[in-house]
Enzyme design. Structure first.
Site, mmCIF file in Angstrom:
data_model
loop_
_atom_site.group_PDB
_atom_site.id
_atom_site.type_symbol
_atom_site.label_atom_id
_atom_site.label_comp_id
_atom_site.label_asym_id
_atom_site.label_seq_id
_atom_site.Cartn_x
_atom_site.Cartn_y
_atom_site.Cartn_z
ATOM 1 N N HIS A 1 12.324 -14.372 14.226
ATOM 2 C CA HIS A 1 13.032 -14.240 12.949
ATOM 3 C C HIS A 1 13.433 -15.601 12.373
ATOM 4 O O HIS A 1 13.537 -16.597 13.104
ATOM 5 C CB HIS A 1 14.262 -13.353 13.127
ATOM 6 C CG HIS A 1 13.883 -11.892 13.223
ATOM 7 N ND1 HIS A 1 14.792 -10.869 13.166
ATOM 8 C CD2 HIS A 1 12.674 -11.302 13.351
ATOM 9 C CE1 HIS A 1 14.164 -9.702 13.263
ATOM 10 N NE2 HIS A 1 12.873 -9.947 13.382
ATOM 11 N N CYS B 1 19.811 -10.930 15.717
ATOM 12 C CA CYS B 1 20.026 -12.290 15.201
ATOM 13 C C CYS B 1 21.513 -12.614 15.144
ATOM 14 O O CYS B 1 21.905 -13.775 15.240
ATOM 15 C CB CYS B 1 19.402 -12.448 13.823
ATOM 16 S SG CYS B 1 17.612 -12.533 13.922
ATOM 17 N N ARG C 1 -9.502 -10.204 -2.483
ATOM 18 C CA ARG C 1 -10.477 -11.292 -2.309
ATOM 19 C C ARG C 1 -9.817 -12.674 -2.429
ATOM 20 O O ARG C 1 -10.472 -13.646 -2.765
ATOM 21 C CB ARG C 1 -11.617 -11.134 -3.329
ATOM 22 C CG ARG C 1 -12.416 -9.853 -3.085
ATOM 23 C CD ARG C 1 -13.623 -9.720 -3.970
ATOM 24 N NE ARG C 1 -13.324 -9.368 -5.339
ATOM 25 C CZ ARG C 1 -13.034 -8.135 -5.785
ATOM 26 N NH1 ARG C 1 -12.997 -7.121 -4.945
ATOM 27 N NH2 ARG C 1 -12.797 -7.909 -7.066
ATOM 28 N N GLU D 1 -3.909 0.812 -9.857
ATOM 29 C CA GLU D 1 -4.784 0.094 -10.793
ATOM 30 C C GLU D 1 -5.630 1.040 -11.639
ATOM 31 O O GLU D 1 -6.690 0.663 -12.133
ATOM 32 C CB GLU D 1 -5.669 -0.894 -10.019
ATOM 33 C CG GLU D 1 -4.879 -2.052 -9.443
ATOM 34 C CD GLU D 1 -5.728 -3.290 -9.182
ATOM 35 O OE1 GLU D 1 -6.881 -3.369 -9.642
ATOM 36 O OE2 GLU D 1 -5.215 -4.186 -8.484
ATOM 37 N N TRP E 1 -15.758 -7.001 -18.818
ATOM 38 C CA TRP E 1 -14.361 -7.071 -18.465
ATOM 39 C C TRP E 1 -13.553 -7.219 -19.739
ATOM 40 O O TRP E 1 -13.986 -7.907 -20.666
ATOM 41 C CB TRP E 1 -14.075 -8.273 -17.554
ATOM 42 C CG TRP E 1 -14.847 -8.214 -16.272
ATOM 43 C CD1 TRP E 1 -15.970 -8.904 -15.956
ATOM 44 C CD2 TRP E 1 -14.547 -7.402 -15.130
ATOM 45 N NE1 TRP E 1 -16.380 -8.598 -14.686
ATOM 46 C CE2 TRP E 1 -15.506 -7.667 -14.162
ATOM 47 C CE3 TRP E 1 -13.529 -6.491 -14.863
ATOM 48 C CZ2 TRP E 1 -15.507 -7.039 -12.917
ATOM 49 C CZ3 TRP E 1 -13.537 -5.880 -13.633
ATOM 50 C CH2 TRP E 1 -14.509 -6.156 -12.665
ATOM 51 N N GLU F 1 16.204 -16.772 11.288
ATOM 52 C CA GLU F 1 17.437 -17.359 11.837
ATOM 53 C C GLU F 1 17.132 -18.096 13.148
ATOM 54 O O GLU F 1 17.714 -19.151 13.423
ATOM 55 C CB GLU F 1 18.484 -16.272 12.127
ATOM 56 C CG GLU F 1 18.982 -15.512 10.908
ATOM 57 C CD GLU F 1 18.182 -14.244 10.654
ATOM 58 O OE1 GLU F 1 16.941 -14.282 10.786
ATOM 59 O OE2 GLU F 1 18.788 -13.220 10.302
HETATM 60 N N1 LIG Z 1 -8.550 -1.799 -17.758
HETATM 61 C C1 LIG Z 1 -8.026 -1.347 -16.639
HETATM 62 O O1 LIG Z 1 -7.023 -1.899 -16.143
HETATM 63 C C2 LIG Z 1 -8.668 -0.169 -15.981
HETATM 64 C C3 LIG Z 1 -8.321 0.135 -14.654
HETATM 65 C C4 LIG Z 1 -8.904 1.243 -14.076
HETATM 66 C C5 LIG Z 1 -9.782 2.028 -14.798
HETATM 67 N N2 LIG Z 1 -10.118 1.693 -16.066
HETATM 68 C C6 LIG Z 1 -11.019 2.532 -16.827
HETATM 69 O O2 LIG Z 1 -10.433 3.829 -16.911
HETATM 70 C C7 LIG Z 1 -11.446 4.809 -16.935
HETATM 71 C C8 LIG Z 1 -11.178 5.844 -15.870
HETATM 72 O O3 LIG Z 1 -9.882 6.346 -16.047
HETATM 73 P P1 LIG Z 1 -9.577 7.891 -16.129
HETATM 74 O O4 LIG Z 1 -8.226 8.069 -16.698
HETATM 75 O O5 LIG Z 1 -10.723 8.560 -16.795
HETATM 76 O O6 LIG Z 1 -9.635 8.343 -14.643
HETATM 77 P P2 LIG Z 1 -8.776 7.979 -13.329
HETATM 78 O O7 LIG Z 1 -7.349 7.965 -13.658
HETATM 79 O O8 LIG Z 1 -9.383 6.844 -12.640
HETATM 80 O O9 LIG Z 1 -9.137 9.259 -12.441
HETATM 81 C C9 LIG Z 1 -8.764 10.514 -12.901
HETATM 82 C C10 LIG Z 1 -9.194 11.541 -11.922
HETATM 83 O O10 LIG Z 1 -8.525 11.360 -10.696
HETATM 84 C C11 LIG Z 1 -8.239 12.604 -10.114
HETATM 85 N N3 LIG Z 1 -6.837 12.688 -9.798
HETATM 86 C C12 LIG Z 1 -6.344 13.048 -8.603
HETATM 87 N N4 LIG Z 1 -5.025 12.978 -8.603
HETATM 88 C C13 LIG Z 1 -4.646 12.612 -9.835
HETATM 89 C C14 LIG Z 1 -3.400 12.415 -10.446
HETATM 90 N N5 LIG Z 1 -2.239 12.538 -9.762
HETATM 91 N N6 LIG Z 1 -3.359 12.066 -11.731
HETATM 92 C C15 LIG Z 1 -4.485 11.908 -12.429
HETATM 93 N N7 LIG Z 1 -5.722 12.090 -11.915
HETATM 94 C C16 LIG Z 1 -5.800 12.430 -10.609
HETATM 95 C C17 LIG Z 1 -8.626 13.659 -11.105
HETATM 96 O O11 LIG Z 1 -9.836 14.203 -10.686
HETATM 97 P P3 LIG Z 1 -9.797 15.469 -9.742
HETATM 98 O O12 LIG Z 1 -9.022 16.521 -10.481
HETATM 99 O O13 LIG Z 1 -11.203 15.768 -9.503
HETATM 100 O O14 LIG Z 1 -9.054 15.028 -8.531
HETATM 101 C C18 LIG Z 1 -8.834 12.905 -12.385
HETATM 102 O O15 LIG Z 1 -9.840 13.454 -13.179
HETATM 103 C C19 LIG Z 1 -12.741 4.088 -16.726
HETATM 104 O O16 LIG Z 1 -13.355 3.869 -17.975
HETATM 105 C C20 LIG Z 1 -12.329 2.769 -16.129
HETATM 106 O O17 LIG Z 1 -13.250 1.759 -16.429
HETATM 107 C C21 LIG Z 1 -9.579 0.619 -16.660
#
Ligand SMILES: NC(=O)c1ccc[n+]([C@@H]2O[C@H](COP(=O)([O-])OP(=O)(O)OC[C@H]3O[C@@H](n4cnc5c(N)ncnc54)[C@H](OP(=O)(O)O)[C@@H]3O)[C@@H](O)[C@H]2O)c1
Length: 373
Positions: A61, A95, A218, A303, A181, A63
């Site tokens: 720890h 501690c 990464r 994310e 991106w 300390e």
């Molecule tokens: N710019 C960014 O920071 C960022 C980050 C991530 C993604 N994206 C973009 O976001 C898009 C995908 O997002 P999205 O909203 O379509 O999908 P998502 O949030 O990635 O996934 C949604 C799916 O997850 C499952 N799920 C399970 N538990 C859930 C819960 N508690 N709440 C919500 N969904 C749950 C559901 O499918 P089931 O019912 O089959 O379980 C739902 O259809 C993509 O275009 C990706 O490129 C952007």
């Protein structure tokens, strides 16, 4: 090596408390499930004679490092510790015992241990031994530093940090789903640093389908625990050829599914990933967090995508937000916005943010904030 100092004043106490908090930073990303702790020992003639920080794998720890460095010069001195010294036998002896034995006369510490089982006991033990305990200096700073640890103990669930990268008009992809991106390489690198500080990263099944992400840390920095990749996928419809499944033998991976996913569970498990089938499925994010809690996951970075972000926001289970805003406008009714879900009807129901900070990361604006109480 260590600076010599004058007499004991409150600003002096503050600067040494800050030093202890700064030292604790050496453990960032390397202490889970324990807290960040730093310690400075000052001799009775005002010289810094020992310093230490805690790193989980090194066991010792903060300390103890500082007291060992100080040796006999700790006698009659002051210990500045960023978190209440523990009074119980854990992986190490208490501690408090070491501070008492070393002849420390004064302990300056900003905050109590948030663990309800031990909170306040360390201070009590020091005071019973006749040591003066000064509490509360830079409490806010110390509490922020250990926000994950505090949440874990007080709420008995992981600390949830929602991160999203978007255009200035709040879109995370175009209408066709093109999302790579939106933000710059600098912002993405910063995102990696955030991953480094978390026990787990969580996304929804559609982000895996759309982006086929690696979801790894990464940074190349040493970690004491591998980053756990968590995918919410009720029916386990994720392609077994996806990157997250095919790299499961190298990177711990957990799929959280509902009963509708049971028939596919064996196939996913065969890839090396774990599957947790939970009551009611992963739509209930509170149960997802319970599952992570049982796995000693103290913090999770969410994310995406928007649907999952919406679930966490609507459940009131986001502790911290980081938004990267790229200097571009995507526009279009069909381009997804960062936070999905139902959304409120009235503005009064919108989630207020507090302690908002702004920083330029490359060309992108990074906003960090906490939900208002
Ligand atoms: N710019 C960014 O920071 C960022 C980050 C991530 C993604 N994206 C973009 O976001 C898009 C995908 O997002 P999205 O909203 O379509 O999908 P998502 O949030 O990635 O996934 C949604 C799916 O997850 C499952 N799920 C399970 N538990 C859930 C819960 N508690 N709440 C919500 N969904 C749950 C559901 O499918 P089931 O019912 O089959 O379980 C739902 O259809 C993509 O275009 C990706 O490129 C952007």
């Amino acid at each position: 090596m260590h600076e010599k100092t004058a007499k004991t004043t409150s600003s002096y106490d503050e600067s040494l408390t800050r030093r202890a908090i700064d030292l604790a930073e050496a453990g960032r990303g390397r202490v889970s499930p324990s807290p960040l702790v730093g310690c400075v020992v000052v001799s009775n003639d005002g010289e810094i004679v020992g310093e230490g920080a805690y790193i989980f794998s090194e066991v010792t720890h903060a300390e103890i490092y500082a007291l060992n460095e100080a040796g006999e010069r700790a006698r009659g001195g002051t210990a500045y510790v960023s978190l209440e010294p523990h009074a119980h036998h854990g992986r190490t002896p208490p501690c408090t015992e070491a501070l008492i034995k070393a002849g420390i006369k004064r302990v300056v510490c900003p905050m109590e241990d948030p663990n309800p089982l031990v909170s306040g006991k360390g201070f009590q033990e020091l005071e019973s031994a006749g040591i003066e305990v000064v509490r509360g200096i830079l409490k806010d700073v110390a509490e922020k530093q250990n926000e994950k640890f505090i949440c874990w103990h007080r709420n008995r669930r992981p600390f949830v940090h929602l991160k999203s990268a978007m255009s200035v008009d709040g879109r995370v992809a175009t209408k066709t789903g093109d999302s790579k991106w939106i933000t710059s390489a600098s912002a993405r690198q910063y995102g990696q640093q955030l991953r480094y500080e978390y026990d787990a990263i969580l996304v929804g099944a559609d982000t895996v389908r759309a982006d086929d992400p690696a979801l790894t840390d990464r940074t190349g920095k040493p970690r004491d625990r591998d980053l756990l990749r968590v995918v919410l996928d009720s029916s386990l419809r994720t392609d077994p050829g996806s990157r997250v499944v095919s790299t499961a033998p190298e990177h711990p991976t957990l799929f959280v599914a509902g009963s509708e996913g049971e028939s596919k569970a064996e196939e996913i498990r065969g890839s090396g990933a774990e599957v947790a089938v939970i009551q009611g499925g992963p739509r209930n994010v509170s149960v997802v967090l319970d599952e992570l809690y049982t796995r000693q996951i103290t913090s999770v970075i969410v994310e995406g995508g928007p649907s999952v972000a919406g679930s966490f926001v609507e459940s009131g289970l986001v502790d911290k937000f980081t938004f990267f805003l790229a200097p571009k406008i995507i526009g279009g009714e069909a381009a997804p916005a960062a936070i999905g879900g139902e959304g409120p009807s009235a503005l009064t129901e919108a989630i207020g943010l507090r302690d908002m900070t702004f920083e330029l990361v490359g060309p992108d604006l990074m906003i960090t904030a906490y939900p208002s109480e």
